[in-house]
Scaffold this motif. Sequence first.
Motif, PDB file in Angstrom:
ATOM      1  N   ASP A  98      -2.451   9.018   6.014  1.00 25.32           N
ATOM      2  CA  ASP A  98      -3.229   9.313   4.818  1.00 25.32           C
ATOM      3  C   ASP A  98      -3.766   8.028   4.179  1.00 25.32           C
ATOM      4  O   ASP A  98      -4.900   8.012   3.682  1.00 25.32           O
ATOM      5  N   ILE A  99      -2.986   6.969   4.197  1.00 22.31           N
ATOM      6  CA  ILE A  99      -3.492   5.685   3.686  1.00 22.31           C
ATOM      7  C   ILE A  99      -4.697   5.247   4.518  1.00 22.31           C
ATOM      8  O   ILE A  99      -5.707   4.796   3.972  1.00 22.31           O
ATOM      9  N   SER A 110       8.691   5.457  -4.905  1.00 22.78           N
ATOM     10  CA  SER A 110       7.735   4.570  -4.234  1.00 22.78           C
ATOM     11  C   SER A 110       8.441   3.347  -3.674  1.00 22.78           C
ATOM     12  O   SER A 110       8.129   2.888  -2.573  1.00 22.78           O
ATOM     13  N   VAL A 124       2.240   9.414   5.689  1.00 22.29           N
ATOM     14  CA  VAL A 124       1.737   8.515   4.647  1.00 22.29           C
ATOM     15  C   VAL A 124       0.823   7.455   5.260  1.00 22.29           C
ATOM     16  O   VAL A 124      -0.260   7.176   4.733  1.00 22.29           O
ATOM     17  N   LEU A 180       0.830  -1.209   0.000  1.00 22.52           N
ATOM     18  CA  LEU A 180       0.000   0.000   0.000  1.00 22.52           C
ATOM     19  C   LEU A 180       0.864   1.258   0.000  1.00 22.52           C
ATOM     20  O   LEU A 180       0.516   2.245  -0.641  1.00 22.52           O
ATOM     21  N   VAL A 181       1.982   1.217   0.714  1.00 22.75           N
ATOM     22  CA  VAL A 181       2.884   2.372   0.716  1.00 22.75           C
ATOM     23  C   VAL A 181       3.450   2.575  -0.687  1.00 22.75           C
ATOM     24  O   VAL A 181       3.501   3.696  -1.190  1.00 22.75           O
ATOM     25  N   LYS A 224      -3.520   6.751  -5.679  1.00 17.54           N
ATOM     26  CA  LYS A 224      -4.328   6.645  -4.454  1.00 17.54           C
ATOM     27  C   LYS A 224      -5.553   5.749  -4.669  1.00 17.54           C
ATOM     28  O   LYS A 224      -5.994   5.056  -3.755  1.00 17.54           O
ATOM     29  N   VAL A 244      -4.561   2.236  -4.097  1.00 13.81           N
ATOM     30  CA  VAL A 244      -4.451   1.988  -2.652  1.00 13.81           C
ATOM     31  C   VAL A 244      -5.808   1.549  -2.110  1.00 13.81           C
ATOM     32  O   VAL A 244      -5.916   0.566  -1.372  1.00 13.81           O
ATOM     33  N   TYR A 304       0.814   4.059  -2.851  1.00 14.11           N
ATOM     34  CA  TYR A 304       0.446   5.400  -2.407  1.00 14.11           C
ATOM     35  C   TYR A 304       1.164   6.465  -3.231  1.00 14.11           C
ATOM     36  O   TYR A 304       0.595   7.498  -3.556  1.00 14.11           O
ATOM     37  N   TYR A 305       2.411   6.201  -3.556  1.00 11.40           N
ATOM     38  CA  TYR A 305       3.208   7.173  -4.313  1.00 11.40           C
ATOM     39  C   TYR A 305       2.921   7.125  -5.814  1.00 11.40           C
ATOM     40  O   TYR A 305       3.457   7.940  -6.562  1.00 11.40           O
TER      41      TYR A 305
END
Length: 168
Positions: free
Chosen positions: A138-139, A87, A135, A13-14, A21, A24, A17-18
């Motif tokens: 936000d995720i 990422s 991050v 997911l991280v 979204k 994600v 994320y980059y």
Amino acid sequence: MRYEDRISIGGTLVWYYYICKREVWLIGHGIEAEQENDYILLGRYIQEIFYTRKRKEIMIDNTIKIDILPGRKVIGEIKKSSKFLESAKMQVVFYLYYMKREKGIDMEGVLLIPEERKRIKVSLTPELEREIEEVIEDIGRILKLEKPPKAVKIPYCKKCAYRSMCWA
């Protein structure tokens, strides 16, 4: 707030994320991508054939799966190219953060890009630690949304295994 008190967030997911979204949200809600996508298959193949004797895959807390390079306290992450370097770097930063915060173990990280013969060291600096905390928050916010974020056309979409869910 301890990591374990948050929504389960892993390195994948991280990484996404980059990039996207929306992806994600889809992954976080258990919506699987097309598994026969050529790029997914190529990534698996590269992971299987390179560094097989130099790494040991370990699942930690049924949350993260990391590659440990034997004989060292080094987390390795294999990628097929350096196209999404930021990422990939932040995925390793997340693993380093998790090991430090949840296990009390300080480690170093390395990105391995075998087809480009690259080996990039990654360290958990105070700045990166603050960034990864933001991050993670936000995720968590994205995953709590009722619907996925609106699709945004980016160059990555052309090869994305979720392409049909966004642009069909």
